[in-house]
Enzyme design. Structure first.
Site, PDB file in Angstrom:
ATOM      1  N   LYS A 110      17.887  23.313  76.475  1.00  0.00           N
ATOM      2  CA  LYS A 110      17.126  24.557  76.563  1.00  0.00           C
ATOM      3  C   LYS A 110      17.239  25.118  77.980  1.00  0.00           C
ATOM      4  O   LYS A 110      17.151  24.373  78.960  1.00  0.00           O
ATOM      5  CB  LYS A 110      15.663  24.287  76.198  1.00  0.00           C
ATOM      6  CG  LYS A 110      14.782  25.531  76.097  1.00  0.00           C
ATOM      7  CD  LYS A 110      13.376  25.139  75.662  1.00  0.00           C
ATOM      8  CE  LYS A 110      12.464  26.355  75.537  1.00  0.00           C
ATOM      9  NZ  LYS A 110      11.094  25.970  75.114  1.00  0.00           N
ATOM     10  N   SER A 185       9.228  28.383  71.261  1.00  0.00           N
ATOM     11  CA  SER A 185      10.180  29.065  72.125  1.00  0.00           C
ATOM     12  C   SER A 185      11.552  28.402  72.170  1.00  0.00           C
ATOM     13  O   SER A 185      12.512  28.978  72.688  1.00  0.00           O
ATOM     14  CB  SER A 185       9.624  29.136  73.546  1.00  0.00           C
ATOM     15  OG  SER A 185       9.436  27.844  74.097  1.00  0.00           O
ATOM     16  N   SER A 209       6.303  24.695  70.717  1.00  0.00           N
ATOM     17  CA  SER A 209       7.637  25.262  70.874  1.00  0.00           C
ATOM     18  C   SER A 209       8.795  24.319  70.598  1.00  0.00           C
ATOM     19  O   SER A 209       9.943  24.741  70.590  1.00  0.00           O
ATOM     20  CB  SER A 209       7.790  25.844  72.282  1.00  0.00           C
ATOM     21  OG  SER A 209       6.956  26.967  72.445  1.00  0.00           O
TER      22      SER A 209
END
Length: 484
Positions: A110, A185, A209
């Site tokens: 990420k 997210s 997330s």
């Protein structure tokens, strides 16, 4: 290999990886495509020298280059670096030198997790050219374990949202249906895994997330206990609520990654010096004596009927795996937004004042609202949360695990708003929680089951998650891959 030579097998795999495209309905991954393997199986092939790190990395990179224009999971693809790492690890492989459990396995991260010399953007124009000089602590541990870094993955800007549609680099698309959200997210990691564009990833979880996109994309998202994994070098959303955790294709893969990244970091004040166990032992842990609770309120309120049915079916499977399953009332969580709002604004205060135009409009508006937070409300909420994290241990005297829907619905359209969540309460309590696939809607979108345990009991969460996964076939379904 069913009559194939090793060269033929790899050549066929390369061809299969070169021409994929995505459709909305499930189908089995091609048997001759190595990219469809789990992290554990890929690592085993490298270890047995059935495939080299160079061959495996080239396979995945070809797939990334073919699919990413549609899925938009990657912000940065580090092809040259990945291949250089693969050649180095292949040389080690030939010498019989093994770095660790991830030796020669391609992984992506990420893009709010710092990587030395590789831009880390948090999916924001503000940081589009930001290049850290040091790795995050979790990246250092992954490198030491033999990871090959494929690149950095898209996300909801600054991890402040649940769709991964608000990003300077364009929305992430769900591989099961490209018109739908991947969730956030950590949408990039989930989409990349669902599309077999990496073998494992890490995400961050402040209100769900890791688990939200896990549910929406049909992969495993595991948030460990608060303080179990270092956040040092991760761009913060909220220091008091941020958790870094594995995102993978299987529960076994999540246990392997957690083994690598878990542990005390004296430079990160959020970590706790609690002994780290071998989480892969949880894969063999007996579940027959476990007591499972089902908190109906509020976790089953306003849940889509197809999600309810899938989760009830999952509970039926779990009844056969454990000692007891019973409805249970759980203590209510406070409002985590009262904690994260002021902390988010504190981190962003300089930039939001000087260059507000460099934020996406929804992110900018949210941070500007956070500037109005009252210090007394924040202080009380922070205190309440710290007390709640201690008091929740008493609740687990009578139950070992909780199960419920991860989300109240399947992935919405990218053009729609976010869906209802069942995740933020467990960031408030700091409890380990995992989302595993438990079914599909009639339109072919994944549904997730959430399993929650007591503090530091990741192995127990893994035990039931793995037992359920093995008792069902959801893990074997993949988005259909057809030639574009």
């Amino acid at each position: 290999m069913d009559g194939f030579s090793r060269r033929d097998f790899l050549a066929t795999s390369l061809a299969a990886a070169a021409w994929p495209a995505l459709g909305p309905h499930g189908g089995a991954a091609a048997a001759d495509d190595l990219t469809g393997l789990s992290l554990a199986k890929a690592a085993a092939l490298v270890r047995s020298r059935s495939v080299s790190p160079v061959e495996l990395t080239e396979l995945v990179l070809r797939r990334v280059e073919a699919l990413n224009p549609k899925v938009n999971a990657y912000i940065t693809i580090t092809r040259e670096l990945a291949m250089a790492q693969a050649r180095e690890l292949e040389a080690d492989q030939k010498r019989g030198r093994w770095r660790g459990p991830l030796h020669g396995v391609p992984i992506a991260l990420k893009d709010n997790i710092d990587t030395a010399g590789i831009r880390t953007t948090a999916a924001s124009e503000l940081f589009k050219d930001r290049v850290p000089t040091e790795d995050a602590e979790v990246v250092r541990r992954l490198r030491n374990a033999g990871m090959i870094l494929l690149g950095k993955l898209n996300l909801h800007e600054f991890a402040y949202g649940g769709s991964s549609a608000v990003t300077f680099f364009g929305a992430v698309h769900n591989p099961w249906d490209l018109e739908h959200q991947a969730g956030g997210s950590s949408g990039g990691p989930a989409a990349a895994l669902a599309a077999d564009m990496c073998f494992g990833s890490l995400g961050t979880d402040t209100a769900g997330s890791v688990r939200i996109p896990g549910s929406y994309c049909g992969i495993v998202g595991f948030k460990p206990t608060y303080g179990r994994v270092s956040n040092r070098g991760v761009i913060p959303l909220s220091w008091s609520l941020d958790h870094t955790g594995p995102m993978t294709k299987t529960v076994e893969d999540a246990a392997i990654l957690l083994n690598v990244i878990a542990g005390y970091d004296h430079q990160d004040p959020t970590t706790v010096d609690v002994p780290v166990v071998d989480y892969t032992r949880g894969l063999k842990m007996a579940t027959a004596k476990l007591r499972v609770g089902v908190p109906r309120k509020p976790y089953f309120d306003n849940v889509q009927p197809e999600v309810v049915k899938a989760v009830e079916d999952a509970i039926g499977v779990i009844r056969k795996l454990v000692a007891t399953v019973a409805d249970i009332e759980m203590p209510a969580a406070g409002n985590p937004a009262q904690v994260w709002g002021p902390e988010i604004y504190t981190y962003h205060s300089k930039w939001i004042a000087e260059t507000p135009e460099k934020y996406q409009p929804p992110t900018r508006a949210a941070i500007q609202r956070d500037s109005q937070a009252k210090i007394a409300v924040y202080a009380q909420a922070k205190r309440d949360m710290e007390v709640a994290r201690r008091e929740i241990d008493k609740f687990f005297a009578n139950v070992d695990l909780l199960v419920m829907p991860t989300m109240k619905g399947v992935a919405p359209l990218i053009t729609a708003g976010g869906g209802g969540i069942n995740t933020s309460q467990f960031d408030w309590f700091g409890l380990p929680a995992i989302s595993v696939p438990c079914g599909f809607s009639s339109s072919g979108l994944p549904i997730g089951l959430q399993i929650v345990g007591a503090h530091w009991q990741e192995s127990v969460v893994i035990a039931l998650a793995h037992a359920y996964e093995q008792a069902t076939e959801w893990r074997s379904r993949k988005p259909r891959l057809e030639r574009a």
